[in-house]
Design a protein around this motif. Structure first.
Motif, PDB file in Angstrom:
ATOM      1  N   PHE A 117      18.390 -27.904   4.453  1.00  0.00           N
ATOM      2  CA  PHE A 117      18.647 -29.189   5.093  1.00  0.00           C
ATOM      3  C   PHE A 117      19.833 -29.906   4.457  1.00  0.00           C
ATOM      4  O   PHE A 117      20.017 -31.098   4.637  1.00  0.00           O
ATOM      5  N   ARG A 118      20.630 -29.136   3.719  1.00  0.00           N
ATOM      6  CA  ARG A 118      21.814 -29.695   3.094  1.00  0.00           C
ATOM      7  C   ARG A 118      22.827 -30.085   4.181  1.00  0.00           C
ATOM      8  O   ARG A 118      23.144 -29.298   5.074  1.00  0.00           O
ATOM      9  N   GLY A 119      23.309 -31.296   4.119  1.00  0.00           N
ATOM     10  CA  GLY A 119      24.277 -31.759   5.105  1.00  0.00           C
ATOM     11  C   GLY A 119      23.656 -32.410   6.327  1.00  0.00           C
ATOM     12  O   GLY A 119      24.378 -32.860   7.220  1.00  0.00           O
ATOM     13  N   LEU A 120      22.309 -32.478   6.392  1.00  0.00           N
ATOM     14  CA  LEU A 120      21.665 -33.039   7.579  1.00  0.00           C
ATOM     15  C   LEU A 120      22.034 -34.512   7.782  1.00  0.00           C
ATOM     16  O   LEU A 120      22.259 -34.951   8.914  1.00  0.00           O
ATOM     17  N   THR A 121      22.119 -35.273   6.690  1.00  0.00           N
ATOM     18  CA  THR A 121      22.441 -36.698   6.811  1.00  0.00           C
ATOM     19  C   THR A 121      23.817 -36.920   7.408  1.00  0.00           C
ATOM     20  O   THR A 121      23.987 -37.688   8.360  1.00  0.00           O
ATOM     21  N   ILE A 122      24.832 -36.229   6.873  1.00  0.00           N
ATOM     22  CA  ILE A 122      26.193 -36.408   7.383  1.00  0.00           C
ATOM     23  C   ILE A 122      26.315 -35.834   8.786  1.00  0.00           C
ATOM     24  O   ILE A 122      27.016 -36.382   9.643  1.00  0.00           O
ATOM     25  N   ASN A 123      25.609 -34.728   9.064  1.00  0.00           N
ATOM     26  CA  ASN A 123      25.642 -34.155  10.411  1.00  0.00           C
ATOM     27  C   ASN A 123      25.043 -35.120  11.431  1.00  0.00           C
ATOM     28  O   ASN A 123      25.552 -35.266  12.544  1.00  0.00           O
ATOM     29  N   SER A 124      23.946 -35.773  11.060  1.00  0.00           N
ATOM     30  CA  SER A 124      23.294 -36.724  11.965  1.00  0.00           C
ATOM     31  C   SER A 124      24.157 -37.960  12.162  1.00  0.00           C
ATOM     32  O   SER A 124      24.264 -38.493  13.279  1.00  0.00           O
ATOM     33  N   ALA A 125      24.791 -38.435  11.075  1.00  0.00           N
ATOM     34  CA  ALA A 125      25.674 -39.597  11.182  1.00  0.00           C
ATOM     35  C   ALA A 125      26.850 -39.297  12.096  1.00  0.00           C
ATOM     36  O   ALA A 125      27.311 -40.160  12.858  1.00  0.00           O
ATOM     37  N   ARG A 126      27.339 -38.088  12.040  1.00  0.00           N
ATOM     38  CA  ARG A 126      28.434 -37.660  12.906  1.00  0.00           C
ATOM     39  C   ARG A 126      27.949 -37.436  14.327  1.00  0.00           C
ATOM     40  O   ARG A 126      28.639 -37.754  15.299  1.00  0.00           O
ATOM     41  N   ALA A 127      26.747 -36.876  14.465  1.00  0.00           N
ATOM     42  CA  ALA A 127      26.258 -36.437  15.776  1.00  0.00           C
ATOM     43  C   ALA A 127      26.056 -37.583  16.748  1.00  0.00           C
ATOM     44  O   ALA A 127      26.331 -37.434  17.947  1.00  0.00           O
ATOM     45  N   PHE A 128      25.563 -38.729  16.257  1.00  0.00           N
ATOM     46  CA  PHE A 128      25.254 -39.806  17.205  1.00  0.00           C
ATOM     47  C   PHE A 128      26.493 -40.304  17.950  1.00  0.00           C
ATOM     48  O   PHE A 128      26.530 -40.261  19.183  1.00  0.00           O
ATOM     49  N   PRO A 129      27.524 -40.785  17.250  1.00  0.00           N
ATOM     50  CA  PRO A 129      28.687 -41.280  18.001  1.00  0.00           C
ATOM     51  C   PRO A 129      29.423 -40.194  18.766  1.00  0.00           C
ATOM     52  O   PRO A 129      29.904 -40.426  19.883  1.00  0.00           O
ATOM     53  N   VAL A 130      29.528 -39.000  18.173  1.00  0.00           N
ATOM     54  CA  VAL A 130      30.261 -37.923  18.838  1.00  0.00           C
ATOM     55  C   VAL A 130      29.613 -37.546  20.164  1.00  0.00           C
ATOM     56  O   VAL A 130      30.282 -37.453  21.202  1.00  0.00           O
ATOM     57  N   ASN A 131      28.309 -37.345  20.163  1.00  0.00           N
ATOM     58  CA  ASN A 131      27.633 -36.916  21.385  1.00  0.00           C
ATOM     59  C   ASN A 131      27.427 -38.053  22.374  1.00  0.00           C
ATOM     60  O   ASN A 131      27.365 -37.825  23.586  1.00  0.00           O
ATOM     61  N   ALA A 132      27.349 -39.274  21.871  1.00  0.00           N
ATOM     62  CA  ALA A 132      27.310 -40.432  22.772  1.00  0.00           C
ATOM     63  C   ALA A 132      28.597 -40.486  23.590  1.00  0.00           C
ATOM     64  O   ALA A 132      28.558 -40.616  24.823  1.00  0.00           O
ATOM     65  N   VAL A 133      29.731 -40.364  22.921  1.00  0.00           N
ATOM     66  CA  VAL A 133      31.026 -40.390  23.609  1.00  0.00           C
ATOM     67  C   VAL A 133      31.209 -39.154  24.483  1.00  0.00           C
ATOM     68  O   VAL A 133      31.741 -39.238  25.605  1.00  0.00           O
ATOM     69  N   THR A 134      30.754 -38.001  24.004  1.00  0.00           N
ATOM     70  CA  THR A 134      30.888 -36.766  24.771  1.00  0.00           C
ATOM     71  C   THR A 134      30.169 -36.872  26.111  1.00  0.00           C
ATOM     72  O   THR A 134      30.733 -36.574  27.169  1.00  0.00           O
ATOM     73  N   PHE A 135      28.906 -37.309  26.089  1.00  0.00           N
ATOM     74  CA  PHE A 135      28.150 -37.410  27.338  1.00  0.00           C
ATOM     75  C   PHE A 135      28.684 -38.516  28.244  1.00  0.00           C
ATOM     76  O   PHE A 135      28.719 -38.355  29.474  1.00  0.00           O
ATOM     77  N   LEU A 136      29.083 -39.652  27.666  1.00  0.00           N
ATOM     78  CA  LEU A 136      29.597 -40.737  28.486  1.00  0.00           C
ATOM     79  C   LEU A 136      30.863 -40.303  29.221  1.00  0.00           C
ATOM     80  O   LEU A 136      31.008 -40.542  30.430  1.00  0.00           O
ATOM     81  N   SER A 137      31.775 -39.667  28.511  1.00  0.00           N
ATOM     82  CA  SER A 137      33.019 -39.224  29.147  1.00  0.00           C
ATOM     83  C   SER A 137      32.746 -38.095  30.143  1.00  0.00           C
ATOM     84  O   SER A 137      33.358 -38.044  31.221  1.00  0.00           O
ATOM     85  N   TYR A 138      31.812 -37.196  29.819  1.00  0.00           N
ATOM     86  CA  TYR A 138      31.451 -36.104  30.731  1.00  0.00           C
ATOM     87  C   TYR A 138      30.916 -36.657  32.048  1.00  0.00           C
ATOM     88  O   TYR A 138      31.361 -36.269  33.138  1.00  0.00           O
ATOM     89  N   GLU A 139      29.953 -37.588  31.962  1.00  0.00           N
ATOM     90  CA  GLU A 139      29.375 -38.182  33.171  1.00  0.00           C
ATOM     91  C   GLU A 139      30.441 -38.960  33.950  1.00  0.00           C
ATOM     92  O   GLU A 139      30.501 -38.884  35.184  1.00  0.00           O
ATOM     93  N   TYR A 140      31.275 -39.689  33.230  1.00  0.00           N
ATOM     94  CA  TYR A 140      32.302 -40.505  33.882  1.00  0.00           C
ATOM     95  C   TYR A 140      33.257 -39.630  34.691  1.00  0.00           C
ATOM     96  O   TYR A 140      33.542 -39.925  35.868  1.00  0.00           O
ATOM     97  N   PHE A 141      33.766 -38.571  34.074  1.00  0.00           N
ATOM     98  CA  PHE A 141      34.730 -37.731  34.774  1.00  0.00           C
ATOM     99  C   PHE A 141      34.100 -36.987  35.941  1.00  0.00           C
ATOM    100  O   PHE A 141      34.713 -36.837  36.996  1.00  0.00           O
ATOM    101  N   LEU A 142      32.865 -36.524  35.784  1.00  0.00           N
ATOM    102  CA  LEU A 142      32.217 -35.819  36.892  1.00  0.00           C
ATOM    103  C   LEU A 142      32.024 -36.736  38.096  1.00  0.00           C
ATOM    104  O   LEU A 142      32.288 -36.348  39.240  1.00  0.00           O
ATOM    105  N   TYR A 143      31.554 -37.951  37.853  1.00  0.00           N
ATOM    106  CA  TYR A 143      31.330 -38.860  38.981  1.00  0.00           C
ATOM    107  C   TYR A 143      32.643 -39.382  39.555  1.00  0.00           C
ATOM    108  O   TYR A 143      32.746 -39.644  40.750  1.00  0.00           O
ATOM    109  N   SER A 144      33.675 -39.491  38.727  1.00  0.00           N
ATOM    110  CA  SER A 144      34.984 -39.923  39.225  1.00  0.00           C
ATOM    111  C   SER A 144      35.590 -38.859  40.139  1.00  0.00           C
ATOM    112  O   SER A 144      36.199 -39.175  41.173  1.00  0.00           O
ATOM    113  N   TRP A 145      35.401 -37.583  39.753  1.00  0.00           N
ATOM    114  CA  TRP A 145      35.948 -36.496  40.556  1.00  0.00           C
ATOM    115  C   TRP A 145      35.053 -36.110  41.725  1.00  0.00           C
ATOM    116  O   TRP A 145      35.492 -35.436  42.636  1.00  0.00           O
ATOM    117  N   GLY A 146      33.765 -36.546  41.653  1.00  0.00           N
ATOM    118  CA  GLY A 146      32.815 -36.176  42.702  1.00  0.00           C
ATOM    119  C   GLY A 146      33.015 -36.973  43.973  1.00  0.00           C
ATOM    120  O   GLY A 146      32.517 -36.612  45.023  1.00  0.00           O
TER     121      GLY A 146
END
Length: 264
Positions: free
Chosen positions: A235-264
């Motif tokens: 479980f080494r690195g879990l804290t930094i991975n989790s701290a990174r994961a929240f903002p990165v994946n929040a932005v990833t999904f938001l931009s993914y949904e935005y572009f799909l619906y914009s192009w749809g």
């Protein structure tokens, strides 16, 4: 086969990488150093993941992305589609991930003037050196572990995202931007909780090619690591991975949904 999912995945992956790169390098200075290679690689890999996921769901449910809020797929279908994306992503990601790990773990040459030059002078030189010294298979060192890590992890990733979106969105409607951000962030954390043990082993096996081999395979690496460092090593690195994961994946999904619906 719809290509919008691949393009949306490509762009969202690049945006997520820009946000997450400082956490990934874990340095006080030079947070955005060497971003061109990670952006190019993660964008390609992310396009494969989201493209395969969405097109697998289309094959399983015969509903497009825009139709899935009115006719939500079962969680079994979401999990299977996520796992399918994980398998294909792992083999696309393996050489890029190996190069990234080798470059991040080598000694920095700029600590003092006159200190030894780093082993690798950049991504291309790193790839060429690995190919020359370890053969074509060397570029896929750790790929099996990567596949074991990503296959169930990405199934859980998409199930978590879909579950949270459905829970906080009125039936038949599209989730709000806030819901997508929160669901994407927690999906990222859930995936890293699952992935971290095998991620530790993967990184150790990728670094094992630099000198005399310390491990004789995946199981030997796991057993040796446990004997020498205890259960906490997984479980080494879990804290930094989790701290990174929240903002990165929040932005990833938001931009993914935005572009799909914009192009749809």
């Amino acid at each position: 086969m719809p290509v919008e999912e691949f393009m949306a995945g490509w762009i969202s992956g690049a945006l997520g990488l820009v946000l997450g790169h400082p956490f990934d390098t874990v340095k006080l200075l030079g947070f955005f150093k060497g971003m061109s290679f990670p952006i190019a690689s993660i964008a390609v890999v992310n396009s494969v993941l989201f493209g395969v996921y969405s097109n697998t769901l289309l094959a399983l449910t015969a509903t497009s992305h825009q139709e899935r809020r009115a006719q939500p797929p079962s969680y079994t279908h979401v999990f299977v589609a996520g796992c399918t994306g994980g398998v294909l992503q792992a083999y696309c990601l393996a050489p890029f991930d190996l190069i990234k790990v080798r470059l991040q773990n080598q000694t920095e040459s700029r600590v003092q003037p006159g200190s030894p030059q780093p082993r690798y002078r950049g991504p291309v030189h790193c790839a060429a050196t690995i190919f020359q010294e370890e053969g074509p298979r060397g570029l896929f060192r750790g790929a099996w572990t990567l596949m074991l890590r990503d296959t169930p992890t990405l199934g859980i990733y998409f199930v978590t995202y879909e579950g949270l979106c459905r829970q906080y969105t009125p039936e038949g409607q599209n989730p709000s931007s806030a819901t997508v951000l929160v669901a994407g962030g927690f999906a990222g954390i859930a995936s890293w909780v699952t992935a971290t043990p095998l991620d530790v082993i993967k990184s150790r096996m990728q670094m094992d090619g630099l000198g005399p081999k310390a491990y004789h395979g995946l199981l030997d690496c796991m057993v040796s690591s446990f004997r020498q460092e205890g259960l906490g090593v997984f479980f080494r690195g879990l804290t930094i991975n989790s701290a990174r994961a929240f903002p990165v994946n929040a932005v990833t999904f938001l931009s993914y949904e935005y572009f799909l619906y914009s192009w749809g």
